[in-house]
Design a protein around this motif. Structure first.
Motif, PDB file in Angstrom:
ATOM      1  N   ASP A   1     -38.111 -37.452  76.725  1.00  0.00           N
ATOM      2  CA  ASP A   1     -38.761 -36.210  76.294  1.00  0.00           C
ATOM      3  C   ASP A   1     -39.586 -36.435  75.035  1.00  0.00           C
ATOM      4  O   ASP A   1     -40.693 -35.896  74.903  1.00  0.00           O
ATOM      5  CB  ASP A   1     -37.709 -35.123  76.044  1.00  0.00           C
ATOM      6  CG  ASP A   1     -37.059 -34.636  77.332  1.00  0.00           C
ATOM      7  OD1 ASP A   1     -37.603 -34.918  78.412  1.00  0.00           O
ATOM      8  OD2 ASP A   1     -36.007 -33.981  77.244  1.00  0.00           O
TER       9      ASP A   1
ATOM     10  N   TRP B   1     -42.695 -38.209  75.926  1.00  0.00           N
ATOM     11  CA  TRP B   1     -43.641 -37.283  76.552  1.00  0.00           C
ATOM     12  C   TRP B   1     -44.339 -36.441  75.483  1.00  0.00           C
ATOM     13  O   TRP B   1     -45.555 -36.254  75.529  1.00  0.00           O
ATOM     14  CB  TRP B   1     -42.893 -36.370  77.530  1.00  0.00           C
ATOM     15  CG  TRP B   1     -43.800 -35.508  78.355  1.00  0.00           C
ATOM     16  CD1 TRP B   1     -44.319 -35.779  79.579  1.00  0.00           C
ATOM     17  CD2 TRP B   1     -44.332 -34.227  77.975  1.00  0.00           C
ATOM     18  NE1 TRP B   1     -45.133 -34.753  79.996  1.00  0.00           N
ATOM     19  CE2 TRP B   1     -45.158 -33.786  79.030  1.00  0.00           C
ATOM     20  CE3 TRP B   1     -44.178 -33.419  76.859  1.00  0.00           C
ATOM     21  CZ2 TRP B   1     -45.834 -32.572  78.992  1.00  0.00           C
ATOM     22  CZ3 TRP B   1     -44.854 -32.207  76.819  1.00  0.00           C
ATOM     23  CH2 TRP B   1     -45.666 -31.788  77.869  1.00  0.00           C
ATOM     24  N   ARG B   2     -43.584 -35.929  74.531  1.00  0.00           N
ATOM     25  CA  ARG B   2     -44.168 -35.109  73.467  1.00  0.00           C
ATOM     26  C   ARG B   2     -45.147 -35.928  72.609  1.00  0.00           C
ATOM     27  O   ARG B   2     -46.176 -35.408  72.170  1.00  0.00           O
ATOM     28  CB  ARG B   2     -43.066 -34.518  72.595  1.00  0.00           C
ATOM     29  CG  ARG B   2     -42.275 -33.396  73.262  1.00  0.00           C
ATOM     30  CD  ARG B   2     -41.395 -32.670  72.261  1.00  0.00           C
ATOM     31  NE  ARG B   2     -40.785 -31.490  72.839  1.00  0.00           N
ATOM     32  CZ  ARG B   2     -39.552 -31.446  73.345  1.00  0.00           C
ATOM     33  NH1 ARG B   2     -38.800 -32.549  73.342  1.00  0.00           N
ATOM     34  NH2 ARG B   2     -39.059 -30.335  73.861  1.00  0.00           N
TER      35      ARG B   2
ATOM     36  N   ALA C   1     -48.277 -36.141  74.525  1.00  0.00           N
ATOM     37  CA  ALA C   1     -48.948 -34.836  74.495  1.00  0.00           C
ATOM     38  C   ALA C   1     -49.664 -34.627  73.168  1.00  0.00           C
ATOM     39  O   ALA C   1     -50.780 -34.076  73.133  1.00  0.00           O
ATOM     40  CB  ALA C   1     -47.930 -33.720  74.742  1.00  0.00           C
TER      41      ALA C   1
ATOM     42  N   GLN D   1     -49.422 -35.761  85.127  1.00  0.00           N
ATOM     43  CA  GLN D   1     -48.895 -34.414  84.875  1.00  0.00           C
ATOM     44  C   GLN D   1     -49.490 -33.413  85.863  1.00  0.00           C
ATOM     45  O   GLN D   1     -48.782 -32.520  86.363  1.00  0.00           O
ATOM     46  CB  GLN D   1     -49.210 -33.970  83.437  1.00  0.00           C
ATOM     47  CG  GLN D   1     -48.850 -34.965  82.356  1.00  0.00           C
ATOM     48  CD  GLN D   1     -47.439 -35.518  82.476  1.00  0.00           C
ATOM     49  OE1 GLN D   1     -46.462 -34.765  82.550  1.00  0.00           O
ATOM     50  NE2 GLN D   1     -47.319 -36.846  82.494  1.00  0.00           N
TER      51      GLN D   1
ATOM     52  N   ARG E   1     -42.521 -28.514  79.994  1.00  0.00           N
ATOM     53  CA  ARG E   1     -43.653 -29.418  79.786  1.00  0.00           C
ATOM     54  C   ARG E   1     -44.964 -28.741  80.196  1.00  0.00           C
ATOM     55  O   ARG E   1     -45.981 -28.847  79.492  1.00  0.00           O
ATOM     56  CB  ARG E   1     -43.446 -30.709  80.583  1.00  0.00           C
ATOM     57  CG  ARG E   1     -42.306 -31.557  80.060  1.00  0.00           C
ATOM     58  CD  ARG E   1     -42.173 -32.872  80.799  1.00  0.00           C
ATOM     59  NE  ARG E   1     -41.129 -33.704  80.204  1.00  0.00           N
ATOM     60  CZ  ARG E   1     -40.829 -34.917  80.612  1.00  0.00           C
ATOM     61  NH1 ARG E   1     -41.484 -35.456  81.651  1.00  0.00           N
ATOM     62  NH2 ARG E   1     -39.870 -35.615  80.003  1.00  0.00           N
ATOM     63  N   GLN E   2     -44.932 -28.041  81.306  1.00  0.00           N
ATOM     64  CA  GLN E   2     -46.130 -27.318  81.725  1.00  0.00           C
ATOM     65  C   GLN E   2     -46.502 -26.255  80.697  1.00  0.00           C
ATOM     66  O   GLN E   2     -47.676 -26.086  80.351  1.00  0.00           O
ATOM     67  CB  GLN E   2     -45.904 -26.664  83.091  1.00  0.00           C
ATOM     68  CG  GLN E   2     -47.128 -25.878  83.582  1.00  0.00           C
ATOM     69  CD  GLN E   2     -46.948 -25.374  85.006  1.00  0.00           C
ATOM     70  OE1 GLN E   2     -46.185 -25.958  85.778  1.00  0.00           O
ATOM     71  NE2 GLN E   2     -47.658 -24.321  85.363  1.00  0.00           N
TER      72      GLN E   2
ATOM     73  N   GLU F   1     -45.826 -26.246  77.471  1.00  0.00           N
ATOM     74  CA  GLU F   1     -46.355 -26.850  76.252  1.00  0.00           C
ATOM     75  C   GLU F   1     -47.783 -27.335  76.445  1.00  0.00           C
ATOM     76  O   GLU F   1     -48.619 -27.220  75.538  1.00  0.00           O
ATOM     77  CB  GLU F   1     -45.454 -28.009  75.796  1.00  0.00           C
ATOM     78  CG  GLU F   1     -44.127 -27.537  75.214  1.00  0.00           C
ATOM     79  CD  GLU F   1     -43.400 -28.629  74.446  1.00  0.00           C
ATOM     80  OE1 GLU F   1     -44.019 -29.698  74.203  1.00  0.00           O
ATOM     81  OE2 GLU F   1     -42.226 -28.414  74.084  1.00  0.00           O
TER      82      GLU F   1
END
Length: 208
Positions: free
Chosen positions: A139, A142-143, A146, A180, A193-194, A196
């Motif tokens: 996670d 992933w962040r 992003a 994604q 996630r979507q 954010e």
């Protein structure tokens, strides 16, 4: 009511009624195990029901001991997180591995609905204890990606391309964003996630 005043060893009877085992009584009173056992058997014959009293007290005592041990484990995990800044990892050894397995059992118990509300409340002091360490790492990765995407869009005013890219950095971000987009279309993109992505980069669907 038990007539302890008529017993040869009233202290043994009281300990037994309080839930202490025969072995514990013998050790505490420095008496032979067989002697304590014979006395309590005779006492049960004279005062029927003492064994049931003992069994109930022992069960209650064991529950208290289990609760105390459980809270000690929570404190041990909390101390570990405070000193390391992370949860105990699965590939660890020794004390850390013991803590990891214990916390994993709490996650399983929570998913099965067998933790009490007070236990969940105590575990919540650990932070995000419900997410395994590996998933927390994924996670955070992933962040991090992003955040890189947001920085790219702010710098260029465009979404990164994964085919018609101009730099390797744009290609990396473009491929990540395309993944994604595919996962969203397949219903496999985690809702948070979507959410954010939509909040940070409106119209975030990937571009060739």
């Amino acid at each position: 009511m038990a007539g302890w005043e008529n017993s040869r060893h009233p202290e043994w009877d009281l300990m037994y009624a309080a839930g202490l085992t025969v072995a514990e009584i013998a050790e505490h009173c420095h008496a032979p195990l067989s002697t304590v056992q014979r006395h309590l058997q005779t006492w049960e014959e004279r005062e029927p029901g003492q064994r049931a009293i003992h069994s109930n007290a022992l069960a209650l005592r064991q529950r208290h001991q289990a609760a105390k041990h459980w809270l000690q484990q929570v404190q041990a995990v909390q101390d570990f997180i405070a000193s390391t800044g992370r949860q105990p990892l699965p590939q660890s050894r020794g004390h850390e591995q013991t803590l990891h397995h214990w916390l994993a059992r709490q996650r399983k118990a929570h998913s099965e609905g067998t933790l009490t509300p007070s236990q969940v409340q105590a575990l919540d002091w650990l932070g995000d204890w419900k997410t395994p360490p590996r998933q927390q790492t994924l996670d955070e990765q992933w962040r991090s990606r992003a955040r890189e995407l947001v920085a790219f869009v702010e710098r260029t005013g465009e979404l990164p391309h994964y085919r018609r890219y101009t730099t390797e950095r744009e290609h990396t971000l473009g491929v990540w964003l395309h993944i994604q987009t595919q996962r969203r279309a397949q219903g496999r993109l985690l809702p948070w996630r979507q959410r954010e992505l939509e909040e940070a980069v409106p119209r975030w669907r990937s571009r060739e």
